[in-house]
Design a protein around this motif. Structure first.
Motif, short mmCIF file in Angstrom:
data_model
loop_
_atom_site.label_atom_id
_atom_site.label_comp_id
_atom_site.label_asym_id
_atom_site.label_seq_id
_atom_site.Cartn_x
_atom_site.Cartn_y
_atom_site.Cartn_z
N ARG A 1 -0.50 -4.36 -16.51
CA ARG A 1 -0.87 -4.07 -15.13
C ARG A 1 -0.79 -2.57 -14.87
O ARG A 1 -0.04 -1.85 -15.52
CB ARG A 1 0.10 -4.74 -14.15
N ILE A 2 -1.52 -2.15 -13.86
CA ILE A 2 -1.43 -0.77 -13.41
C ILE A 2 -0.08 -0.62 -12.70
O ILE A 2 0.30 -1.47 -11.89
CB ILE A 2 -2.56 -0.43 -12.43
N GLU A 3 0.61 0.45 -13.03
CA GLU A 3 1.88 0.70 -12.37
C GLU A 3 1.61 1.53 -11.11
O GLU A 3 1.09 2.64 -11.19
CB GLU A 3 2.84 1.44 -13.28
N TYR A 4 1.92 0.95 -9.98
CA TYR A 4 1.69 1.63 -8.71
C TYR A 4 2.91 2.43 -8.30
O TYR A 4 4.04 2.05 -8.58
CB TYR A 4 1.37 0.62 -7.60
N VAL A 5 2.65 3.54 -7.62
CA VAL A 5 3.73 4.33 -7.06
C VAL A 5 4.26 3.53 -5.87
O VAL A 5 3.47 3.06 -5.04
CB VAL A 5 3.22 5.71 -6.61
N PRO A 6 5.56 3.35 -5.77
CA PRO A 6 6.08 2.53 -4.69
C PRO A 6 5.78 3.12 -3.30
O PRO A 6 5.81 4.33 -3.11
CB PRO A 6 7.58 2.48 -4.94
N GLU B 1 -5.44 -0.34 0.04
CA GLU B 1 -5.56 0.75 1.00
C GLU B 1 -4.27 1.57 1.07
O GLU B 1 -4.31 2.80 1.15
CB GLU B 1 -5.91 0.21 2.39
N LEU B 2 -3.12 0.90 1.01
CA LEU B 2 -1.84 1.62 1.03
C LEU B 2 -1.68 2.49 -0.21
O LEU B 2 -1.17 3.61 -0.13
CB LEU B 2 -0.68 0.63 1.14
N GLN B 3 -2.10 1.98 -1.37
CA GLN B 3 -1.98 2.74 -2.61
C GLN B 3 -2.91 3.95 -2.63
O GLN B 3 -2.61 4.95 -3.27
CB GLN B 3 -2.27 1.85 -3.82
N GLN B 4 -4.04 3.87 -1.92
CA GLN B 4 -4.99 4.97 -1.93
C GLN B 4 -4.62 6.09 -0.95
O GLN B 4 -5.22 7.16 -1.01
CB GLN B 4 -6.40 4.44 -1.60
#
Length: 172
Positions: free
Chosen positions: A43-48, A94-97
């Motif tokens: 999976r892509i690791e998202y910044v919290p 949207e939050l990740q972007q």
């Protein structure tokens, strides 16, 4: 990748395919030592993202908590789980972007309301009643009036509640 059974480091990939609506890759692997098979997900690791709550406390964004609140608002409305998952996917994306890693719970609530409005008006009002902390019937009436006025501005047909006839005009 270590084998979960014997901790040997060498294995081979038997099968790879897209999973979770293209958001991850599922791989079936086989250990070269013990020959046991296991599954891994890439999976892509998202910044919290940190959520700033009404009381100024902070907590990490919790996708399942958001989904739980949306599911509760959508109970008995006929919306299927796949649409709700997609709604949460859209909000999370949207939050990740966003460039900022902190967002208020109020902003998240508004994102949910924007998405629910186009899906189901009943779910929209239910979610708004909790999110905006309605205290009485007047709050409901104001929200319904606002919803009806914005529909009239857009020029969309009246909301069809039973599939046969348009709903009656709201009187407050």
């Amino acid at each position: 990748m270590q084998c979960p059974f014997c901790q040997h480091a060498s294995n081979r990939v038997l099968e790879s395919r897209s999973a979770e609506a293209g958001r991850s890759i599922r791989r079936r692997r086989q250990c070269l030592k013990c020959e046991c098979r296991f599954t891994t997900y890439e999976r892509i690791e998202y910044v919290p993202v940190t959520v700033i709550k009404r009381n100024s406390s902070r907590e990490l964004f919790n996708r399942s908590k958001l989904l739980r609140g949306i599911v509760r608002a959508c109970e008995k409305t006929g919306l299927d789980a796949a649409k709700l998952e997609t709604l949460v996917d859209n909000i999370e994306m949207e939050l990740q972007q966003r460039s900022t890693r902190e967002i208020t719970s109020a902003d998240i609530g508004e994102l949910v309301l924007q998405q629910l409005r186009s899906l189901n008006e009943v779910a929209y009002v239910r979610f708004a009643s909790v999110y905006r902390q309605f205290t009485g019937i007047r709050d409901f009436a104001d929200t319904l009036t606002h919803l009806q006025e914005s529909e009239e501005k857009v020029g969309s047909p009246p909301y069809v509640s039973n599939g046969n006839r348009p709903s009656s005009t709201l009187t407050v």
